[in-house]
Design a protein around this motif. Structure first.
Motif, mmCIF file in Angstrom:
data_model
loop_
_atom_site.group_PDB
_atom_site.id
_atom_site.type_symbol
_atom_site.label_atom_id
_atom_site.label_comp_id
_atom_site.label_asym_id
_atom_site.label_seq_id
_atom_site.Cartn_x
_atom_site.Cartn_y
_atom_site.Cartn_z
ATOM 1 N N VAL A 150 0.980 -1.274 0.052
ATOM 2 C CA VAL A 150 -0.013 0.050 0.051
ATOM 3 C C VAL A 150 1.079 1.134 -0.162
ATOM 4 O O VAL A 150 1.882 1.195 0.817
ATOM 5 C CB VAL A 150 -0.985 -0.099 1.312
ATOM 6 N N LYS A 156 -9.016 1.478 -0.607
ATOM 7 C CA LYS A 156 -9.356 0.271 -1.036
ATOM 8 C C LYS A 156 -10.319 0.608 -2.536
ATOM 9 O O LYS A 156 -9.985 -0.623 -3.303
ATOM 10 C CB LYS A 156 -10.600 -0.367 -0.102
ATOM 11 N N MET A 177 -7.681 -7.508 6.586
ATOM 12 C CA MET A 177 -7.295 -6.358 6.122
ATOM 13 C C MET A 177 -7.743 -5.372 6.954
ATOM 14 O O MET A 177 -6.934 -4.119 7.047
ATOM 15 C CB MET A 177 -7.503 -6.164 4.736
ATOM 16 N N LEU A 181 -6.201 1.075 5.263
ATOM 17 C CA LEU A 181 -5.081 0.617 5.181
ATOM 18 C C LEU A 181 -3.947 1.417 5.569
ATOM 19 O O LEU A 181 -4.037 2.603 5.865
ATOM 20 C CB LEU A 181 -4.958 0.796 3.382
ATOM 21 N N GLN A 185 1.443 -1.785 4.126
ATOM 22 C CA GLN A 185 0.953 -2.812 4.226
ATOM 23 C C GLN A 185 0.643 -3.860 3.071
ATOM 24 O O GLN A 185 0.530 -3.360 1.849
ATOM 25 C CB GLN A 185 -0.668 -2.537 4.847
ATOM 26 N N ILE A 187 -1.019 -6.535 0.823
ATOM 27 C CA ILE A 187 -2.312 -7.151 0.703
ATOM 28 C C ILE A 187 -2.284 -8.140 -0.486
ATOM 29 O O ILE A 187 -1.462 -7.974 -1.369
ATOM 30 C CB ILE A 187 -3.414 -6.279 0.433
#
Length: 638
Positions: A150, A156, A177, A181, A185, A187
């Motif tokens: 991120v 998102k 998650m 965010l 991070q 994902i």
């Protein structure tokens, strides 16, 4: 030869029964990604994943990789009776099949949603010998996803848009998650990048929107005011059509310029004569009423401002219903007493059937509005917040009928900025640095400022030093302190009269106009003279204009005859809000269709222009710029 890989979204892993068998498809004239995906009973996303180099379009003669026909074997068809609030998506999830599978065996679902009580066929597919996805397929699936770190300002919405998945699918890929965010991070995302223009947007100009069920280009044209061409220009991957959960980039709604507002009379465009079912939720507090003591009730009404507002608002609701009836619109209005309690609101909704309700007007209190909209969100029942100016949590089904203070403040500043090169702008405020003062100085950084040195008083010399005899002086008074407001209004008015000579100016040389970007209660303080405000052409933004009671309109005559009193501002608000809701419902099949930003309405004191913001519901962008004239009347400034 192209490398062949097979990518499945995490949301379908539990239902995947494909073997590693593939075939080729030669694109014929007139075929699209959608039609080919439908032919093979797969999603468009899967077809893109199998053929990543066709994301910019296909042409006749292209060869596409598709799952081999027969790689999944139909074992049986079972019946399912559709229950209330079930959808194609929820039924597909329930039986672990894709929406395309469900539509394939129920052809009518390509054109419409499921209906309560109807029986539909549910396909049951034969599993492989082990009852699970084979190891080779799992290895391919592992290659189909990758990690995304991120970046700052990513959301998102932006990430889901980049990889061509919905928010729900992104969350299914990353069950831990969380709501927000964190930078850095990691994902899980599909390997396929659908949108190349990044995962962040210019916040001042654009925002993200998640396509809802049954929304196509026509519905979005109504809701967002954007044509298919405009949507595709911002989102090239949408040219093959919109689908539920797709994330698209759209322009932010602009603040309405009050001077450009042209209202339409909805009374002339009534097409829907079905009975309108309206629920009105107000804090009548009947639990505190003493039926045996009129004096107790009078005292309660006198001491409780919220109760008075509710009673007056309700009187306006009833008048709106009668006016609607005169135009052939039948209404069924159900009144609920919220008692001002959030627990009572929950009890009302849980113990009553709201399925057929077209709109809910109320409650009044912000916490109760939020709870009502939250509970009724799943049923997509519109909830209108009638009086609250407080910033509340947003919901897709919430209509905020009161324009926001921030929006009106910005419009007032824009009005001043348009003229700042020809006038002398002065900002007077208290010593404390308030958020409002910060907004003003950011918008007009070269404005002169005056701040009291001690207490909340200014003196003639403090103002005289900032005045310009060669220009009109536009003074913004940014304070909610009644003492300072009273002091400044009196001093400024003095410059227009006898104090002019004492200050060393010749009569009529100084031109002063007073502004407020937020007219608060300090301007209604007893020591603030309306005559002084009128002398200064006091100008400010307002939710409503002021009705001239000398003009005997049909509403005024009817209200006076019915209640034997003149209507209060809350009674007029009740009429305007309710009549607008009823007329919008009578102008379309759904309130959503009648709430696009092109429909502008105006009634006794209020006007409405609703703009939809992604997942934040509807907000009223229409308001007035008002000015005191020399006759001590508030008039709309043109």
């Amino acid at each position: 030869m192209k490398n062949i890989f097979f990518i499945l979204l995490f949301s379908f892993l539990a239902t995947a029964t494909f073997a590693q068998e593939f075939a080729s498809h030669n694109v014929k004239k007139g075929e699209t990604i959608y039609s080919i995906a439908e032919q093979y009973g797969i999603s468009e996303s899967l077809l893109y994943q199998l053929n990543p180099d066709v994301k910019n379009g296909i042409k006749t003669g292209d060869f596409l990789i598709v799952p081999s026909q027969g790689s999944v074997v139909l074992e049986d068809l079972k019946k399912h009776r559709v229950k209330r609030k079930e959808t194609i998506k929820s039924i597909a999830l329930k039986y672990n099949i894709t929406e395309d599978d469900l539509k394939k065996y129920n052809k009518d679902l390509y054109a419409r949603e499921v209906k309560k009580g109807k029986k539909i066929d549910i396909p049951v597919f034969e599993k492989n010998s082990t009852g699970t996805i084979n190891t080779n397929t799992e290895e391919v699936i592992e290659e189909a996803v990758s990690k995304h770190a991120v970046l700052p300002k990513e959301t998102k919405f932006g990430i889901a848009r980049k990889y061509g998945i919905s928010i729900a699918e992104l969350e299914q890929l990353n069950p831990t998650m969380g709501e927000s965010l964190q930078i850095g991070q990691e994902i899980m995302v599909p390997n396929l990048v659908v949108s190349e223009d990044g995962t962040t947007i210019e916040e001042d100009d654009f925002e993200y929107y998640e396509v809802l069920p049954k929304e196509g280009f026509f519905r979005l044209k109504i809701k967002l005011g954007l044509s298919e061409e405009e949507i595709v220009a911002l989102n090239p991957y949408a040219k093959e059509g919109l689908k539920e959960g797709m994330i698209i980039k759209i322009p932010k709604n602009e603040i309405l310029n009050p001077e450009e507002f042209t209202a339409v009379n909805l009374e002339d465009h009534i097409t829907n004569y079905k009975v309108k079912n309206i629920a009105v939720m107000l804090p009548f507090k009947l639990n505190q009423i003493d039926l045996d003591s009129s004096n107790v009730n009078k005292e309660l009404l006198k001491s409780d401002g919220t109760l008075r507002a509710a009673v007056d608002f309700y009187s306006g609701v009833l008048m709106a219903s009668e006016f609607a009836k005169d135009h052939g619109i039948s209404t069924n209005i159900t009144i609920y007493d919220t008692e001002g309690s959030i627990n009572k609101v929950e009890t009302i909704i849980s113990s009553n059937n709201f399925d057929d309700v077209d709109a809910v007007i109320g409650p009044l209190l912000s916490k109760n509005i939020e709870r009502t909209a939250s509970i009724l969100q799943s049923k997509n029942i519109p909830v209108f917040s009638p009086l609250s100016k407080v910033k509340i949590k947003s919901f897709p089904n919430l209509y905020q009928t009161m324009p926001s203070t921030e929006m009106m403040q910005k419009a007032m500043l824009d009005y001043i900025i348009k003229h700042k090169d020809t006038v002398n702008v002065i900002v007077i405020s208290g010593k404390e640095w308030t958020k409002q003062k910060g907004v003003i100085m950011t918008a007009i950084p070269d404005a002169k400022t005056i701040v009291p040195k001690e207490g909340n008083y200014l003196y003639v010399e403090s103002i005289k030093l900032k005045l310009d005899v060669t220009k009109e002086n536009w003074i913004i008074l940014a304070s909610d302190n009644p003492i300072l407001v009273s002091n400044v209004v009196g001093l400024l008015n003095g410059f227009l009269g006898k104090i002019i000579s004492d200050a060393g100016f010749k009569p009529n040389e100084i031109n002063i106009r007073l502004f407020a970007v937020n007219k608060n209660k300090a301007f209604e303080y007893n020591d603030v003279s309306n005559l002084h405000l009128a002398n200064l052409d006091f100008t400010f933004p307002s939710v409503n204009k002021h009705y001239d009671y000398e003009v005997m309109s049909p509403f005024l005559v009817s209200y006076k005859n019915k209640y034997n009193v003149m209507p209060t501002k809350h009674a007029i608000r009740g009429f305007d809000v309710t009549y607008d809701v009823l007329l919008r419902l009578a102008n379309a099949e759904t309130l959503e269709e009648a709430s696009n930003s092109e429909i502008k309405t105006e009634y006794i004191e209020n006007k409405f222009q609703y703009n939809f913001s992604n997942n934040k519901g509807y907000s009223n962008k229409a308001f007035y710029i008002m000015k005191y004239n020399k006759d001590l009347k508030l008039v709309v400034e043109k």
